[in-house]
Design a protein around this motif. Structure first.
Motif, short mmCIF file in Angstrom:
data_model
loop_
_atom_site.label_atom_id
_atom_site.label_comp_id
_atom_site.label_asym_id
_atom_site.label_seq_id
_atom_site.Cartn_x
_atom_site.Cartn_y
_atom_site.Cartn_z
N ASN A 1 0.84 -1.20 0.00
CA ASN A 1 0.00 0.00 0.00
C ASN A 1 0.88 1.25 0.00
N ALA A 2 0.23 2.41 -0.07
CA ALA A 2 0.98 3.66 -0.19
C ALA A 2 1.88 3.91 1.02
N ASP A 3 1.44 3.52 2.21
CA ASP A 3 2.27 3.70 3.40
C ASP A 3 3.53 2.85 3.33
N HIS B 1 2.38 -6.67 -9.65
CA HIS B 1 1.36 -5.63 -9.65
C HIS B 1 0.88 -5.35 -8.23
N SER B 2 0.67 -4.08 -7.93
CA SER B 2 0.25 -3.66 -6.59
C SER B 2 -1.03 -2.82 -6.68
N PRO B 3 -2.20 -3.46 -6.62
CA PRO B 3 -3.46 -2.72 -6.77
C PRO B 3 -3.71 -1.70 -5.67
N LEU B 4 -3.00 -1.81 -4.53
CA LEU B 4 -3.27 -0.94 -3.39
C LEU B 4 -2.21 0.14 -3.19
N ASP B 5 -1.26 0.27 -4.09
CA ASP B 5 -0.14 1.15 -3.82
C ASP B 5 -0.48 2.64 -3.87
#
Length: 359
Positions: free
Chosen positions: A191-193, A212-216
């Motif tokens: 995630n972004a954090d 792939h990072s759907p929550l980034d």
């Protein structure tokens, strides 16, 4: 299955037929923000997905990877639904979706149990595969590169599992008219954090494997919001990174040290009666010193040079003796406020490299 490191065995979950939208027993009251958030996440995940590929989620049972597993599973199901307007025109996409859980001494048993429970709730097929980072000397040294080594082993194993599935599908389709895809798409729960955490060299490994990072683009709080809306039972569970993250830099990442941390944390949660929503860690610091960390809201205000209630209660219940006599610590240093992240910090010279991988 050969990973290039060694042969690994694969264990499949026994139930994978539920759907998170109908199988959860948790009642969630939706609001417009949650609906919009989940809709955007599903759209983003769908755009990353190829319904004809092997779509594999790097899954730990934590809330981040659980949300990704739910999104990937739902997006894949939606793709199939769109391609099947009626029973007479049924045409399955030729891909697959699965969550893969790496099993090693760095993963506590409680986390494995939680991962199985959440996967069953989601309805995604779960594959459990032993990983071999523990045999890697760089990982064992724990000098700042262990996270990179661990994730490299993990993603390599995931690719091998996915390619094996594709090969099995290809053999099943021999003689038919449909062509199977030979591509593999990996997903993780970054995630972004996470992208701002200087200890996460695993982001470089993810970049190397084009994960792939759907929550980034969303925060941890938004991850929990979406997971709650989808009815995931671990939506409010405390973060549970691997046990290696409890070892200070230079404390070797041996199976014995990892097991010591796991046993100590189980004891702390039991004695202090802490549920899964409370952050509770036992760090192994330099010299083998055990340090308990708890949420400040649980620990309370501590006066200077005064031992807090948690440390006193643990001592009264024999925690120090168990640390030294049974688990392999050399001393008990008390309890302090919880600090997020690994205590084995990333080498300073790699800050620029990590920033590039996260961008």
């Amino acid at each position: 299955i050969s990973t290039g490191f060694r042969e690994v065995a694969v264990t499949l979950s026994r139930s994978a037929g539920n759907d998170v939208s109908t199988s959860s027993s948790r009642t969630v009251h939706a609001n417009d923000d949650s609906i919009e958030l989940v809709d955007q996440l599903l759209l983003r995940t769908s755009e990353m997905m190829d319904p004809n590929a092997a779509n594999v989620v790097a899954y730990s049972g934590g809330v981040d990877s659980s949300l990704v597993a739910a999104l990937v599973n739902r997006a894949f199901s939606d793709h199939n639904s769109i391609s099947q307007p009626s029973p007479s025109t049924k045409h399955d996409h030729q891909g697959s979706v699965q969550a893969v859980l790496g099993i090693s001494p760095a993963v506590p048993q409680t986390q494995i149990i939680m991962a199985r429970t959440v996967a069953d709730t989601i309805g995604i097929p779960l594959t459990e595969v032993p990983t071999t980072e523990g045999s890697d000397e760089t990982y064992q040294r724990n000098d700042g590169y262990a996270c990179f080594v661990c994730k490299t082993h993990l993603y390599s194993t995931l690719e091998t599992v996915a390619n094996t599935v594709l090969e099995q599908q290809r053999k099943m389709c021999q003689g038919g008219t449909q062509q199977r895809s030979h591509s593999v798409i990996l997903y993780n729960g970054t995630n972004a954090d996470d992208t701002r955490d200087p200890t996460r060299l695993g982001l470089i490994a993810a970049s190397n494997f084009q994960v792939h990072s759907p929550l980034d683009h969303i925060t941890k709080d938004q991850v929990r919001q979406a997971a709650k809306f989808l009815g995931l039972p671990n939506w409010n569970a405390a973060a549970s990174p691997c046990l290696r993250s409890r070892l200070a830099m230079g404390v070797t990442a041996t199976e014995g040290h990892l097991r010591a941390v796991e046993l100590a944390e189980e004891f702390v949660r039991g004695v202090l009666e802490l549920d899964e929503t409370v952050n509770a860690r036992v760090r192994m610091l330099a010299g083998g010193r055990a340090m308990v960390e708890l949420d400040n809201s649980v620990l309370g205000t501590i006066k200077h040079d005064e031992e807090n209630w948690a440390a006193r209660l643990l001592r009264e219940n024999g925690f120090e003796e168990k640390c030294i006599d049974e688990w392999g610590f050399n001393s008990f240093g008390g309890a302090r406020g919880f600090k997020t992240g690994s205590v084995a910090a990333m080498p300073a010279e790699d800050n620029e490299l990590k920033a590039t991988a996260a961008s």
